[in-house]
Design a protein around this motif. Structure first.
Motif, short mmCIF file in Angstrom:
data_model
loop_
_atom_site.label_atom_id
_atom_site.label_comp_id
_atom_site.label_asym_id
_atom_site.label_seq_id
_atom_site.Cartn_x
_atom_site.Cartn_y
_atom_site.Cartn_z
N LEU A 108 0.85 -1.18 0.00
CA LEU A 108 0.00 0.00 0.00
C LEU A 108 0.89 1.24 0.00
CD1 LEU A 108 -2.60 -0.91 2.79
CD2 LEU A 108 -3.09 -0.76 0.35
N GLU A 109 0.33 2.37 -0.39
CA GLU A 109 1.03 3.65 -0.29
C GLU A 109 0.22 4.56 0.62
OE1 GLU A 109 2.44 5.48 -3.80
OE2 GLU A 109 2.91 3.57 -4.79
N LEU A 110 0.67 4.71 1.86
CA LEU A 110 -0.01 5.52 2.86
C LEU A 110 1.04 6.38 3.55
CD1 LEU A 110 -2.27 2.76 4.48
CD2 LEU A 110 -2.96 4.44 2.77
N ARG A 111 0.87 7.68 3.56
CA ARG A 111 1.88 8.57 4.13
C ARG A 111 1.86 8.58 5.65
NH1 ARG A 111 2.19 14.03 0.36
NH2 ARG A 111 2.64 12.95 -1.60
N ASP A 112 0.70 8.33 6.25
CA ASP A 112 0.59 8.49 7.71
C ASP A 112 -0.30 7.39 8.27
OD1 ASP A 112 0.82 9.47 10.24
OD2 ASP A 112 -0.53 11.17 9.96
N ALA A 113 0.22 6.17 8.33
CA ALA A 113 -0.54 5.04 8.84
C ALA A 113 -0.30 4.89 10.34
CB ALA A 113 -0.15 3.76 8.12
N ALA A 114 -1.36 4.51 11.06
CA ALA A 114 -1.28 4.34 12.52
C ALA A 114 -1.52 2.88 12.86
CB ALA A 114 -2.30 5.23 13.21
N GLY A 115 -0.48 2.21 13.31
CA GLY A 115 -0.64 0.85 13.79
C GLY A 115 -0.78 -0.17 12.68
N ALA A 116 -0.52 -1.43 13.01
CA ALA A 116 -0.61 -2.52 12.04
C ALA A 116 -0.87 -3.81 12.79
CB ALA A 116 0.68 -2.63 11.23
N ASP A 117 -1.67 -4.69 12.19
CA ASP A 117 -1.88 -6.00 12.77
C ASP A 117 -2.39 -6.95 11.70
OD1 ASP A 117 -1.73 -7.92 14.71
OD2 ASP A 117 -3.22 -7.05 16.04
N TYR A 118 -2.43 -8.23 12.06
CA TYR A 118 -2.78 -9.29 11.13
C TYR A 118 -3.87 -10.15 11.74
CZ TYR A 118 -2.35 -13.84 8.82
OH TYR A 118 -2.62 -15.02 8.19
N ALA A 119 -4.88 -10.52 10.96
CA ALA A 119 -5.93 -11.44 11.41
C ALA A 119 -6.67 -11.98 10.20
CB ALA A 119 -6.92 -10.74 12.34
N ALA A 120 -7.11 -13.23 10.29
CA ALA A 120 -7.95 -13.86 9.28
C ALA A 120 -7.36 -13.73 7.88
CB ALA A 120 -9.36 -13.27 9.33
N GLY A 121 -6.04 -13.88 7.77
CA GLY A 121 -5.40 -13.87 6.47
C GLY A 121 -5.18 -12.51 5.85
N ARG A 122 -5.44 -11.42 6.61
CA ARG A 122 -5.26 -10.08 6.06
C ARG A 122 -4.52 -9.18 7.04
NH1 ARG A 122 -10.64 -7.70 3.35
NH2 ARG A 122 -11.63 -8.21 5.36
N PHE A 123 -3.87 -8.18 6.47
CA PHE A 123 -3.18 -7.14 7.23
C PHE A 123 -4.08 -5.91 7.31
CE2 PHE A 123 -1.09 -3.15 6.05
CZ PHE A 123 -0.43 -2.85 7.24
N PHE A 124 -4.12 -5.27 8.50
CA PHE A 124 -4.97 -4.10 8.71
C PHE A 124 -4.14 -2.92 9.21
CE2 PHE A 124 -7.69 -7.78 9.23
CZ PHE A 124 -8.85 -7.43 8.54
N THR A 125 -4.51 -1.71 8.78
CA THR A 125 -3.90 -0.49 9.30
C THR A 125 -4.89 0.65 9.19
OG1 THR A 125 -1.91 0.91 9.22
CG2 THR A 125 -2.88 0.29 7.11
N PHE A 126 -4.60 1.76 9.89
CA PHE A 126 -5.47 2.94 9.87
C PHE A 126 -4.73 4.07 9.16
CE2 PHE A 126 -7.89 6.55 11.06
CZ PHE A 126 -9.13 6.12 11.52
N ASP A 127 -5.34 4.61 8.11
CA ASP A 127 -4.78 5.73 7.37
C ASP A 127 -5.25 7.03 8.04
OD1 ASP A 127 -3.89 7.59 5.55
OD2 ASP A 127 -5.40 7.11 4.02
N ARG A 128 -4.35 7.66 8.80
CA ARG A 128 -4.71 8.86 9.53
C ARG A 128 -5.10 10.01 8.59
NH1 ARG A 128 -2.41 9.76 14.79
NH2 ARG A 128 -1.84 11.85 14.10
N GLY A 129 -4.37 10.16 7.49
CA GLY A 129 -4.63 11.26 6.58
C GLY A 129 -6.00 11.16 5.91
N GLY A 130 -6.42 9.97 5.57
CA GLY A 130 -7.70 9.79 4.90
C GLY A 130 -8.81 9.31 5.80
#
Length: 327
Positions: free
Chosen positions: A191-213
């Motif tokens: 992914l291309e995200l300039r300001d992501a907050a946190g990261a984790d993995y569950a159920a075969g996928r990676f998750f993060t929060f895009d602060r800017g959007g």
């Protein structure tokens, strides 16, 4: 959306105090945790909602990463974000902590992530993009540099249960999310995200929060992505994913300035619960099962705050150790 305020925590606080007293009399389970104000490894005694900080096991610790299964901790004595210091491993096999010297390492160790099976450890510093992967416990420890080549500050790591798949978040003008698959050699941009907050993995996928959007992103290892608008919190600083098996996957997002912990349903694509916190959260670092630190102790006299399912989701605190009560 369910909302939980400060008043809802009062019962938990009273239960923690009363529970600690009763557990002290009857005996209680314990695990090792790192306590920054006392620069020590010490016992966390009791049960969720009725913990207290017990005996000190190892002193003179400047940084520590305790494995999820509680059997070992990697500690650093001396050093800082710019120098490695001296590394040791502490085993917790039979109730007695036994530090063992480790060979010199270039790891700075400002942050740490264990794989959920406690077989791999990644150490890194936000000021650098250098990541060391440690594996081969307990007798054949191997350390390998695994950082992707990219400009910017390394802000978070996430891994699947065994650590075969690893994700690195790098923030800045050229912010991006890098993924390393089972080959362990090839990094590719996820992914291309300039300001992501946190990261984790569950159920075969990676998750993060895009602060800017103000969006939550999910990405599969195969490259498919999905995102949802997730407005409603002011200052997201950390994210944790919970794989509930046959039940839905949920995300928890800690928000700093507005002192909020919010729960997101991936299946429903919306916030489903919100906890108003009495302190500003600084983390969502896992330490046992679903339990995560919301605010580890930072100074003498302060309690620690955590969050987890016991079995219902709730915010809990750990009082300051008794030797600090009258300071």
């Amino acid at each position: 959306m369910k909302r939980f305020g400060w008043c809802a925590l009062v019962g938990g606080l009273m239960g923690a105090v009363c529970g600690a007293q009763s557990n002290a009399l009857s005996g209680a389970a314990s695990r090792t945790v790192f306590d920054a104000p006392t620069k020590s490894l010490r016992k966390l005694v009791g049960a969720p909602g009725s913990w207290w900080l017990g005996a000190v096991e190892v002193t003179g610790v400047d940084f520590a990463a305790v494995s999820p299964d509680g059997t070992r901790a990697v500690i650093r004595r001396g050093g800082d974000a710019q120098s490695p210091g001296r590394w040791e491993m502490v085993r917790n096999g039979d109730g007695e902590a036994r530090p063992e010297a480790l060979a010199d390492s270039e790891a700075l160790g400002g942050r740490a992530l264990w794989s959920r099976d406690s077989q791999r450890l990644w150490l890194w510093s936000p000021e650098t993009r250098r990541v060391e992967e440690w594996m081969g416990w307990p007798g054949a420890l191997r350390r390998t540099a695994v950082s992707p080549e990219a400009p910017g500050a390394l802000t978070a790591l996430a891994a699947d249960r065994t650590g075969d798949r690893l994700v690195v978040l790098i923030s800045g003008a050229d912010g991006r999310v890098h993924h390393r698959g089972r080959s362990r050699r090839v990094w590719r941009r996820l992914l291309e995200l300039r300001d992501a907050a946190g990261a984790d993995y569950a159920a075969g996928r990676f998750f993060t929060f895009d602060r800017g959007g103000a969006r939550i992103w999910a990405a599969s290892w195969e490259g498919g992505t999905e995102s949802w608008s997730a407005a409603g919190i002011e200052d997201p600083i950390a994210l944790a994913a919970v794989d509930a098996g046959d039940l839905e996957t949920v995300l928890h997002v800690a928000s700093g300035r507005d002192r909020v912990l919010a729960q997101w349903s991936v299946a429903r694509g919306e916030w489903t619960a919100r906890w108003e916190l009495p302190v500003q959260p600084t983390a969502l670092d896992g330490f046992e099962g679903s339990l995560r630190w919301l605010r580890p102790r930072e100074a003498a006299g302060e309690p620690a705050w955590c969050f987890g399912a016991t079995p219902e989701w709730k915010v809990m605190f750990v009082p300051a150790p008794r030797e600090e009560e009258n300071r």
